[in-house]
Design a protein around this motif. Structure first.
Motif, PDB file in Angstrom:
ATOM      1  N   LYS A   1       0.938  -1.127   0.088  1.00  0.00           N
ATOM      2  CA  LYS A   1      -0.034  -0.080  -0.121  1.00  0.00           C
ATOM      3  C   LYS A   1       0.853   1.336   0.101  1.00  0.00           C
ATOM      4  O   LYS A   1       1.772   1.364   0.419  1.00  0.00           O
ATOM      5  CB  LYS A   1      -0.876   0.052   1.259  1.00  0.00           C
ATOM      6  N   CYS A   2       0.324   2.203  -0.533  1.00  0.00           N
ATOM      7  CA  CYS A   2       0.938   3.687  -0.510  1.00  0.00           C
ATOM      8  C   CYS A   2       0.187   4.495   0.205  1.00  0.00           C
ATOM      9  O   CYS A   2      -1.012   4.913  -0.276  1.00  0.00           O
ATOM     10  CB  CYS A   2       1.351   4.167  -2.061  1.00  0.00           C
ATOM     11  N   LEU A   3       0.435   5.074   1.344  1.00  0.00           N
ATOM     12  CA  LEU A   3      -0.193   5.938   2.070  1.00  0.00           C
ATOM     13  C   LEU A   3       0.199   7.379   1.957  1.00  0.00           C
ATOM     14  O   LEU A   3       1.579   7.566   2.082  1.00  0.00           O
ATOM     15  CB  LEU A   3      -0.003   5.786   3.598  1.00  0.00           C
ATOM     16  N   ILE A   4      -0.526   8.410   1.311  1.00  0.00           N
ATOM     17  CA  ILE A   4       0.008   9.716   0.971  1.00  0.00           C
ATOM     18  C   ILE A   4      -0.603  10.650   1.952  1.00  0.00           C
ATOM     19  O   ILE A   4      -2.068  10.645   2.430  1.00  0.00           O
ATOM     20  CB  ILE A   4      -0.594  10.056  -0.477  1.00  0.00           C
ATOM     21  N   LEU A   5       0.363  11.340   2.758  1.00  0.00           N
ATOM     22  CA  LEU A   5      -0.114  12.131   3.846  1.00  0.00           C
ATOM     23  C   LEU A   5      -0.570  13.562   3.282  1.00  0.00           C
ATOM     24  O   LEU A   5       0.126  14.242   2.645  1.00  0.00           O
ATOM     25  CB  LEU A   5       0.958  12.343   4.668  1.00  0.00           C
TER      26      LEU A   5
ATOM     27  N   LEU B   1       3.656  12.083  -8.100  1.00  0.00           N
ATOM     28  CA  LEU B   1       4.000  11.178  -7.123  1.00  0.00           C
ATOM     29  C   LEU B   1       3.324   9.739  -7.699  1.00  0.00           C
ATOM     30  O   LEU B   1       4.120   8.664  -7.834  1.00  0.00           O
ATOM     31  CB  LEU B   1       3.768  11.319  -5.942  1.00  0.00           C
ATOM     32  N   VAL B   2       1.960   9.625  -7.861  1.00  0.00           N
ATOM     33  CA  VAL B   2       1.412   8.634  -8.100  1.00  0.00           C
ATOM     34  C   VAL B   2       1.709   7.881  -9.432  1.00  0.00           C
ATOM     35  O   VAL B   2       1.918   6.813  -9.525  1.00  0.00           O
ATOM     36  CB  VAL B   2      -0.147   8.493  -7.967  1.00  0.00           C
TER      37      VAL B   2
ATOM     38  N   VAL C   1       4.826   5.146   2.631  1.00  0.00           N
ATOM     39  CA  VAL C   1       4.339   6.382   3.389  1.00  0.00           C
ATOM     40  C   VAL C   1       5.091   7.641   2.807  1.00  0.00           C
ATOM     41  O   VAL C   1       5.915   7.829   3.048  1.00  0.00           O
ATOM     42  CB  VAL C   1       4.261   6.298   4.755  1.00  0.00           C
ATOM     43  N   ILE C   2       4.275   8.521   2.137  1.00  0.00           N
ATOM     44  CA  ILE C   2       4.840   9.720   1.722  1.00  0.00           C
ATOM     45  C   ILE C   2       4.112  11.021   1.503  1.00  0.00           C
ATOM     46  O   ILE C   2       2.754  11.039   2.053  1.00  0.00           O
ATOM     47  CB  ILE C   2       5.227   9.707  -0.016  1.00  0.00           C
ATOM     48  N   ALA C   3       4.705  12.115   2.026  1.00  0.00           N
ATOM     49  CA  ALA C   3       4.043  13.539   2.122  1.00  0.00           C
ATOM     50  C   ALA C   3       3.877  13.988   0.509  1.00  0.00           C
ATOM     51  O   ALA C   3       4.420  13.511  -0.575  1.00  0.00           O
ATOM     52  CB  ALA C   3       5.155  14.473   2.372  1.00  0.00           C
ATOM     53  N   GLY C   4       2.352  14.268   0.399  1.00  0.00           N
ATOM     54  CA  GLY C   4       1.847  14.514  -0.614  1.00  0.00           C
ATOM     55  C   GLY C   4       2.051  16.032  -1.402  1.00  0.00           C
ATOM     56  O   GLY C   4       1.573  16.514  -2.202  1.00  0.00           O
ATOM     57  N   ASP C   5       3.281  16.623  -0.814  1.00  0.00           N
ATOM     58  CA  ASP C   5       3.272  17.968  -1.167  1.00  0.00           C
ATOM     59  C   ASP C   5       4.799  18.215  -1.511  1.00  0.00           C
ATOM     60  O   ASP C   5       5.270  19.296  -1.616  1.00  0.00           O
ATOM     61  CB  ASP C   5       2.910  18.934  -0.037  1.00  0.00           C
ATOM     62  N   ASN C   6       5.512  17.323  -1.951  1.00  0.00           N
ATOM     63  CA  ASN C   6       6.960  17.401  -2.488  1.00  0.00           C
ATOM     64  C   ASN C   6       6.800  16.687  -4.172  1.00  0.00           C
ATOM     65  O   ASN C   6       6.174  15.755  -4.106  1.00  0.00           O
ATOM     66  CB  ASN C   6       7.885  16.403  -1.848  1.00  0.00           C
ATOM     67  N   VAL C   7       7.611  17.185  -4.797  1.00  0.00           N
ATOM     68  CA  VAL C   7       8.165  16.457  -6.021  1.00  0.00           C
ATOM     69  C   VAL C   7       9.481  16.165  -6.162  1.00  0.00           C
ATOM     70  O   VAL C   7      10.417  16.795  -5.348  1.00  0.00           O
ATOM     71  CB  VAL C   7       7.499  17.370  -7.337  1.00  0.00           C
ATOM     72  N   LEU C   8       9.794  15.112  -6.937  1.00  0.00           N
ATOM     73  CA  LEU C   8      11.087  14.832  -7.022  1.00  0.00           C
ATOM     74  C   LEU C   8      11.704  14.590  -8.427  1.00  0.00           C
ATOM     75  O   LEU C   8      10.776  14.116  -9.145  1.00  0.00           O
ATOM     76  CB  LEU C   8      11.329  13.345  -6.314  1.00  0.00           C
ATOM     77  N   ASP C   9      13.115  14.646  -8.756  1.00  0.00           N
ATOM     78  CA  ASP C   9      13.606  14.474 -10.188  1.00  0.00           C
ATOM     79  C   ASP C   9      14.159  13.243 -10.275  1.00  0.00           C
ATOM     80  O   ASP C   9      14.685  12.772 -11.420  1.00  0.00           O
ATOM     81  CB  ASP C   9      14.520  15.556 -10.354  1.00  0.00           C
ATOM     82  N   PHE C  10      13.734  12.195  -9.549  1.00  0.00           N
ATOM     83  CA  PHE C  10      13.904  10.628  -9.660  1.00  0.00           C
ATOM     84  C   PHE C  10      12.994   9.923  -9.239  1.00  0.00           C
ATOM     85  O   PHE C  10      12.144  10.279  -8.615  1.00  0.00           O
ATOM     86  CB  PHE C  10      15.338  10.529  -8.874  1.00  0.00           C
ATOM     87  N   SER C  11      13.079   8.697  -9.576  1.00  0.00           N
ATOM     88  CA  SER C  11      11.741   7.757  -9.454  1.00  0.00           C
ATOM     89  C   SER C  11      11.923   7.121  -8.004  1.00  0.00           C
ATOM     90  O   SER C  11      13.079   6.700  -7.699  1.00  0.00           O
ATOM     91  CB  SER C  11      11.938   6.562 -10.528  1.00  0.00           C
ATOM     92  N   LEU C  12      10.896   7.126  -7.456  1.00  0.00           N
ATOM     93  CA  LEU C  12      10.712   6.385  -6.410  1.00  0.00           C
ATOM     94  C   LEU C  12      11.059   4.916  -6.483  1.00  0.00           C
ATOM     95  O   LEU C  12      11.133   4.192  -5.165  1.00  0.00           O
ATOM     96  CB  LEU C  12       9.374   6.723  -5.587  1.00  0.00           C
ATOM     97  N   CYS C  13      10.868   4.387  -7.641  1.00  0.00           N
ATOM     98  CA  CYS C  13      10.979   3.149  -7.615  1.00  0.00           C
ATOM     99  C   CYS C  13      12.521   2.524  -6.930  1.00  0.00           C
ATOM    100  O   CYS C  13      12.631   1.361  -6.593  1.00  0.00           O
ATOM    101  CB  CYS C  13      10.870   2.610  -9.150  1.00  0.00           C
TER     102      CYS C  13
END
Length: 245
Positions: free
Chosen positions: A2-6, A37-38, A108-120
């Motif tokens: 599961k992915c929980l998004i805060l 993110l998703v 578990v992730i914050a829903g208010d940040n973006v990344l320039d790399f994959s969370l994979c």
């Protein structure tokens, strides 16, 4: 998994933009923050449900957004309606676990940040370690360290100690709000709360967990773009190029 998004915060520093609209659904380029993110996480092929933890004020916005997505997305309303009555991130996590009877590995992730790399890459790291995990990046600014989770890892990435928002930082490794819980450690969130771990910042649970079991920290392979106020939002909109690493 599961992915929980805060996403139950009120983003008061972004008023008037977020006075009646949730920060995670603000646009960065052609997508919302949550879409970035998703859509990335879904390419990993391991998450079977995304749980967006919202407050009551903004839940309907997330429900409308979820209808536009192909992934299975469940919106959980924590019942709060103001910044003063918010539960805090750790209690929100437990609220979702209880509400949906979750018993699985969790991203578990914050829903208010973006990344320039994959969370994979982070998910693969955690699965290889077989423990709960966080990410880390080097931060030279003591002022910024005081506002973050600070960790000290050994040569294999095992966290020796972690402190949330320390008055006197003992290391320069910052922990951003992206966490991997094993199923066994996800079952301990309530115990952490009952033991007195902080509940406002999501890293407070990990800081407690490090004293109970092994937790590893992966060095971030790229950058995180934190949207904390109106100025930073404008900067991110102007500079973010998507996932490039």
């Amino acid at each position: 998994m599961k992915c929980l998004i805060l996403a139950a915060g009120y983003a008061t520093r972004l008023y008037p933009l977020t006075e009646n609209f949730p920060k995670p659904l603000l646009k960065v380029g052609e997508k919302t923050i949550l879409d970035w993110l998703v859509d990335d996480i879904h390419t990993c092929g391991v998450v079977d449900e995304y749980v967006v933890i919202s407050n009551h004020k903004f839940a309907h916005h997330f429900e409308e957004w979820a209808k536009t997505k192909a992934q299975k997305i469940t919106v959980v309303d924590d019942g709060t309606d103001s910044n003063e009555t918010r539960l805090g991130a750790v209690k929100d996590i437990q609220f979702a676990i209880d509400k949906l009877a979750l018993d699985d590995d969790m991203l578990v992730i914050a829903g208010d940040n973006v990344l320039d790399f994959s969370l994979c890459k982070f998910i693969a790291y955690a699965r290889e370690k077989g423990t709960s995990c966080v990410m880390r990046y080097y931060e030279a600014s003591e002022a910024k360290l005081r506002k973050s989770g600070v960790i000290s890892p050994d040569e294999n990435g095992k966290i020796l100690f972690m402190e949330e928002k320390p008055a006197e930082p003992k290391a320069n490794w910052c922990c951003p709000p992206f966490y991997y819980y094993t199923k066994q450690d996800a079952r301990l969130v309530q115990k952490g709360i009952d033991s007195g771990c902080g509940t406002d910042a999501p890293g407070s649970y990990i800081a407690w967990l490090c004293g109970q079991t092994t937790v590893h920290a992966m060095e971030m392979p790229g950058s995180r773009y934190d949207i904390g106020n109106l100025e930073s939002y404008e900067t991110v909109k102007a500079t973010y190029k998507g996932i490039t690493k």
